[in-house]
Design an enzyme around this catalytic site. Structure first.
Site, PDB file in Angstrom:
ATOM      1  N   TRP A 116     -44.537  -7.222  65.275  1.00  0.00           N
ATOM      2  CA  TRP A 116     -43.834  -8.504  65.100  1.00  0.00           C
ATOM      3  C   TRP A 116     -43.791  -8.788  63.604  1.00  0.00           C
ATOM      4  O   TRP A 116     -44.830  -9.042  62.990  1.00  0.00           O
ATOM      5  CB  TRP A 116     -44.569  -9.643  65.822  1.00  0.00           C
ATOM      6  CG  TRP A 116     -44.343  -9.630  67.292  1.00  0.00           C
ATOM      7  CD1 TRP A 116     -45.130  -9.032  68.231  1.00  0.00           C
ATOM      8  CD2 TRP A 116     -43.252 -10.232  67.989  1.00  0.00           C
ATOM      9  NE1 TRP A 116     -44.593  -9.216  69.477  1.00  0.00           N
ATOM     10  CE2 TRP A 116     -43.440  -9.956  69.364  1.00  0.00           C
ATOM     11  CE3 TRP A 116     -42.133 -10.963  67.606  1.00  0.00           C
ATOM     12  CZ2 TRP A 116     -42.551 -10.387  70.335  1.00  0.00           C
ATOM     13  CZ3 TRP A 116     -41.254 -11.414  68.568  1.00  0.00           C
ATOM     14  CH2 TRP A 116     -41.456 -11.113  69.914  1.00  0.00           C
ATOM     15  N   CYS A 159     -32.711 -12.301  32.971  1.00  0.00           N
ATOM     16  CA  CYS A 159     -33.702 -12.109  34.050  1.00  0.00           C
ATOM     17  C   CYS A 159     -34.697 -11.002  33.699  1.00  0.00           C
ATOM     18  O   CYS A 159     -35.819 -10.978  34.207  1.00  0.00           O
ATOM     19  CB  CYS A 159     -33.006 -11.734  35.359  1.00  0.00           C
ATOM     20  SG  CYS A 159     -31.556 -12.728  35.719  1.00  0.00           S
ATOM     21  N   TYR A 167     -38.708  -2.020  62.569  1.00  0.00           N
ATOM     22  CA  TYR A 167     -40.174  -1.928  62.612  1.00  0.00           C
ATOM     23  C   TYR A 167     -40.638  -0.484  62.564  1.00  0.00           C
ATOM     24  O   TYR A 167     -40.133   0.374  63.285  1.00  0.00           O
ATOM     25  CB  TYR A 167     -40.731  -2.578  63.893  1.00  0.00           C
ATOM     26  CG  TYR A 167     -42.115  -2.048  64.223  1.00  0.00           C
ATOM     27  CD1 TYR A 167     -43.193  -2.353  63.394  1.00  0.00           C
ATOM     28  CD2 TYR A 167     -42.320  -1.203  65.307  1.00  0.00           C
ATOM     29  CE1 TYR A 167     -44.456  -1.828  63.650  1.00  0.00           C
ATOM     30  CE2 TYR A 167     -43.582  -0.672  65.574  1.00  0.00           C
ATOM     31  CZ  TYR A 167     -44.646  -0.979  64.735  1.00  0.00           C
ATOM     32  OH  TYR A 167     -45.880  -0.456  64.971  1.00  0.00           O
TER      33      TYR A 167
HETATM   34  C1  LIG Z   1     -36.437 -15.522  31.354  1.00  0.00           C
HETATM   35  C2  LIG Z   1     -35.397 -15.680  32.414  1.00  0.00           C
HETATM   36  C3  LIG Z   1     -35.540 -15.027  33.625  1.00  0.00           C
HETATM   37  C4  LIG Z   1     -34.589 -15.185  34.627  1.00  0.00           C
HETATM   38  N1  LIG Z   1     -34.761 -14.529  35.817  1.00  0.00           N
HETATM   39  C5  LIG Z   1     -33.831 -14.664  36.796  1.00  0.00           C
HETATM   40  C6  LIG Z   1     -33.972 -13.976  38.029  1.00  0.00           C
HETATM   41  O1  LIG Z   1     -34.957 -13.240  38.237  1.00  0.00           O
HETATM   42  N2  LIG Z   1     -33.013 -14.141  38.971  1.00  0.00           N
HETATM   43  C7  LIG Z   1     -31.907 -14.938  38.761  1.00  0.00           C
HETATM   44  O2  LIG Z   1     -31.056 -15.029  39.654  1.00  0.00           O
HETATM   45  N3  LIG Z   1     -31.746 -15.594  37.590  1.00  0.00           N
HETATM   46  C8  LIG Z   1     -32.667 -15.477  36.614  1.00  0.00           C
HETATM   47  N4  LIG Z   1     -32.500 -16.124  35.414  1.00  0.00           N
HETATM   48  C9  LIG Z   1     -31.333 -17.020  35.246  1.00  0.00           C
HETATM   49  C10 LIG Z   1     -30.098 -16.258  34.781  1.00  0.00           C
HETATM   50  O3  LIG Z   1     -30.383 -15.528  33.622  1.00  0.00           O
HETATM   51  C11 LIG Z   1     -28.993 -17.271  34.522  1.00  0.00           C
HETATM   52  O4  LIG Z   1     -28.785 -17.997  35.685  1.00  0.00           O
HETATM   53  C12 LIG Z   1     -27.697 -16.591  34.109  1.00  0.00           C
HETATM   54  O5  LIG Z   1     -27.852 -15.925  32.888  1.00  0.00           O
HETATM   55  C13 LIG Z   1     -26.593 -17.637  33.982  1.00  0.00           C
HETATM   56  O6  LIG Z   1     -25.435 -17.035  33.514  1.00  0.00           O
HETATM   57  P1  LIG Z   1     -24.327 -17.918  32.785  1.00  0.00           P
HETATM   58  O7  LIG Z   1     -23.255 -16.993  32.392  1.00  0.00           O
HETATM   59  O8  LIG Z   1     -24.008 -19.104  33.604  1.00  0.00           O
HETATM   60  O9  LIG Z   1     -25.071 -18.534  31.518  1.00  0.00           O
HETATM   61  P2  LIG Z   1     -25.804 -17.833  30.294  1.00  0.00           P
HETATM   62  O10 LIG Z   1     -26.409 -16.563  30.678  1.00  0.00           O
HETATM   63  O11 LIG Z   1     -26.671 -18.889  29.690  1.00  0.00           O
HETATM   64  O12 LIG Z   1     -24.600 -17.543  29.299  1.00  0.00           O
HETATM   65  C14 LIG Z   1     -23.893 -18.552  28.671  1.00  0.00           C
HETATM   66  C15 LIG Z   1     -23.384 -17.992  27.358  1.00  0.00           C
HETATM   67  O13 LIG Z   1     -22.512 -18.941  26.783  1.00  0.00           O
HETATM   68  C16 LIG Z   1     -22.712 -18.950  25.388  1.00  0.00           C
HETATM   69  N5  LIG Z   1     -22.249 -20.251  24.915  1.00  0.00           N
HETATM   70  C17 LIG Z   1     -22.704 -21.472  25.295  1.00  0.00           C
HETATM   71  N6  LIG Z   1     -21.988 -22.433  24.688  1.00  0.00           N
HETATM   72  C18 LIG Z   1     -21.072 -21.807  23.936  1.00  0.00           C
HETATM   73  C19 LIG Z   1     -20.037 -22.263  23.073  1.00  0.00           C
HETATM   74  N7  LIG Z   1     -19.828 -23.568  22.879  1.00  0.00           N
HETATM   75  N8  LIG Z   1     -19.283 -21.363  22.437  1.00  0.00           N
HETATM   76  C20 LIG Z   1     -19.480 -20.016  22.632  1.00  0.00           C
HETATM   77  N9  LIG Z   1     -20.450 -19.531  23.430  1.00  0.00           N
HETATM   78  C21 LIG Z   1     -21.217 -20.419  24.076  1.00  0.00           C
HETATM   79  C22 LIG Z   1     -24.212 -18.741  25.219  1.00  0.00           C
HETATM   80  O14 LIG Z   1     -24.515 -18.220  23.960  1.00  0.00           O
HETATM   81  C23 LIG Z   1     -24.518 -17.766  26.357  1.00  0.00           C
HETATM   82  O15 LIG Z   1     -24.484 -16.418  25.941  1.00  0.00           O
HETATM   83  C24 LIG Z   1     -33.447 -15.989  34.389  1.00  0.00           C
HETATM   84  C25 LIG Z   1     -33.285 -16.647  33.173  1.00  0.00           C
HETATM   85  C26 LIG Z   1     -34.248 -16.499  32.180  1.00  0.00           C
HETATM   86  C27 LIG Z   1     -34.063 -17.216  30.881  1.00  0.00           C
END
Ligand SMILES: Cc1cc2nc3c(=O)[nH]c(=O)nc-3n(C[C@H](O)[C@H](O)[C@H](O)COP(=O)(O)OP(=O)(O)OC[C@H]3O[C@@H](n4cnc5c(N)ncnc54)[C@H](O)[C@@H]3O)c2cc1C
Length: 457
Positions: free
Chosen positions: A440, A47, A432
């Site tokens: 409001w 994020c 407020y």
């Molecule tokens: C630019 C950007 C801005 C964002 N801004 C916001 C925001 O402002 N607010 C918000 O709520 N969300 C935001 N998000 C979304 C948020 O970052 C994701 O929803 C969050 O990171 C999800 O977490 P996760 O653990 O599910 O997945 P991820 O963060 O994608 O982590 C998954 C991990 O699993 C690893 N992985 C995958 N497959 C395998 C495998 N087979 N073996 C080993 N490792 C593996 C990957 O390498 C990765 O590190 C943003 C995302 C981006 C890209």
């Protein structure tokens, strides 16, 4: 007493929250925890990437909440740069490959957490592999983009996609002194809003000097002889580019889960129960961007990739794996973002979402200000509110405005979660004082107008 082993696939928000919470509840003498992460980092904030690229955050490491060493110090066997390539559900084991050496090995589990996140959409178009074309999913992606910016030949950037990531990246590039064009397939930016609210974002982006191109599908990218990107091509035009950033959306990363026969929903995400346990699998949990969630307003499953959900999923999974009890009831679809000083927020259903599930609705849109009109710095804010016809149940709210506009959506998120009507919302006892709102609050003004509309029909 034999020690159980928990295996976690994915070392970011969902996976490491689950591992950390489980470790809080069960010590190393009771539970062994092995976490696989194929990348270089753990517990990082994707994020924050737009703000790092834009220069508001100066150091990459500021985006890392907990390093691999910190996780290891808490008794988690973290295997970095190790990718899980297979889940053998029948024999309760995963196969992993060391990304650098290629060495493969099996690790058995008693409990498994799938937290593989999401995969950015990268259309198979000519020129997509040109140098200078970047996604922004990981910290490595952010660093690669910064490296390109440091050696770019000119200062023309094209962002493909105008969802919140595209819009935030447009701001980052403006802050870096780039001329920014955003090429968008939809009719207005921010398709998570209704188009009439997206139009306000469009106008504000234009006012910031960003060239917004709507209804435009990218067909190819052109590169120079040295392989560096030089233009983005659509059916009707070419846009010169020294750097291209892709923000076209994400899909659940569930290839592993699918190959293992785990249940996927209509959006390709894993299906879980309220405890985040994969349906039909006692010993497997899943959370974060790789799962579908229940939309509490429409009653349907959706895929929403947000860090706020991933962290909560991880906590719930960790509690259950660690012998406690927790559930994740679902979401109302709240999100907030910004482009420069314009704040953009939404919660609940858009008009088309409501109609799709058969709800009849009334909508109101009001103009107000973030502070009392006479107080210095008062600036306009638009609030759109959707309510169910006849019952007056709140269905959704969208807000576009300047300072203080975005987080007002949380009032509506709470009201939606509580199943309030717009009539009930009119009596909310919100704070407020002139520096914070008119007497409001804009959300109350919208609720009053919506309630009147529902009442008079
Ligand atoms: C630019 C950007 C801005 C964002 N801004 C916001 C925001 O402002 N607010 C918000 O709520 N969300 C935001 N998000 C979304 C948020 O970052 C994701 O929803 C969050 O990171 C999800 O977490 P996760 O653990 O599910 O997945 P991820 O963060 O994608 O982590 C998954 C991990 O699993 C690893 N992985 C995958 N497959 C395998 C495998 N087979 N073996 C080993 N490792 C593996 C990957 O390498 C990765 O590190 C943003 C995302 C981006 C890209």
């Amino acid at each position: 007493m034999s020690i159980e082993r928990l295996v976690v696939i994915g070392g970011d928000a969902a996976g490491m929250s689950a591992a950390s919470q489980a470790r809080r509840l069960k010590g190393p003498g009771e539970l062994e925890i092995v976490a696989f992460e194929r990348g270089h980092f753990t517990s990082y904030s994707a994020c924050g990437i737009p703000y790092w690229v834009g220069g508001d955050v100066t150091a990459r490491d500021d985006l890392i909440a907990r390093t691999p060493e910190e996780h290891r110090a808490r008794g988690i066997d973290l295997r970095l740069r190790t990718e899980v390539t297979e889940i053998d559900v029948a024999r309760r084991r995963v196969r992993a490959r060391d990304v650098d050496s290629g060495a493969r090995s099996w690790t058995s589990y008693d409990k498994l957490v799938v937290a593989t996140g999401a995969r950015p959409v990268r259309p198979d178009l000519p020129g997509m592999d040109a140098e200078g074309v970047h996604g922004v999913q990981t910290l490595d992606d952010g660093q690669a983009l910064l490296d390109t910016l440091a050696r770019a030949r000119g200062r023309r950037a094209v962002v493909v996609g105008a969802g919140y990531i595209g819009v935030e990246m447009a701001e980052a590039l403006i802050n870096r002194g780039y001329e920014v064009t955003v090429v968008n397939r939809g009719s207005e930016p921010m398709s998570t809003l209704d188009p009439d609210m997206g139009r306000l974002v469009h106008a504000a982006m234009t006012g910031l000097g960003i060239t917004m191109v709507n209804d435009a599908e990218v067909t190819a990218l052109l590169a120079d002889a040295d392989g560096r990107v030089r233009a983005v091509v659509t059916k009707d035009a070419q846009y010169p580019a020294d750097v291209v950033v892709l923000g076209i959306g994400v899909r659940p990363e569930t290839a592993l889960a699918k190959a293992a026969g785990l249940p996927l929903g209509a959006h390709g995400g894993l299906l879980t129960d309220l405890a985040m346990r994969v349906r039909g699998h006692e010993e497997i949990w899943a959370g974060g961007d790789c799962v579908e969630v229940l939309d509490l307003v429409s009653g349907q499953e959706r895929h929403i990739a947000l860090g706020t959900h991933a962290n909560k999923h991880g906590q719930v999974i960790g509690a259950n794996v660690g012998g406690g009890y927790a559930t994740f009831p679902g979401v109302v679809g709240t999100a907030v973002s910004k482009v420069c000083d314009l704040e953009i927020a939404r919660t609940g259903l858009r008009e088309k979402d409501a109609r799709r599930v058969g709800l009849q609705l009334e909508t109101v849109t009001i103009e107000s200000t973030n502070r009392a009109g006479y107080y210095p710095g008062a600036s306009p804010m638009t609030v759109k509110m959707l309510a169910e016809r006849r019952t007056g149940r709140l269905l959704g709210v969208q807000i576009v405005g300047r300072e203080g506009a975005g987080k007002r959506v949380d009032i509506a998120a709470v009201a939606l979660t509580a199943g309030m009507t717009v009539e009930q919302m009119t009596a909310l006892d919100l704070g407020y004082a002139p520096p914070f709102s008119p007497v409001w609050d804009p959300v109350l003004v919208a609720a009053r107008k919506a309630a009147a509309k529902v009442r008079n029909l």
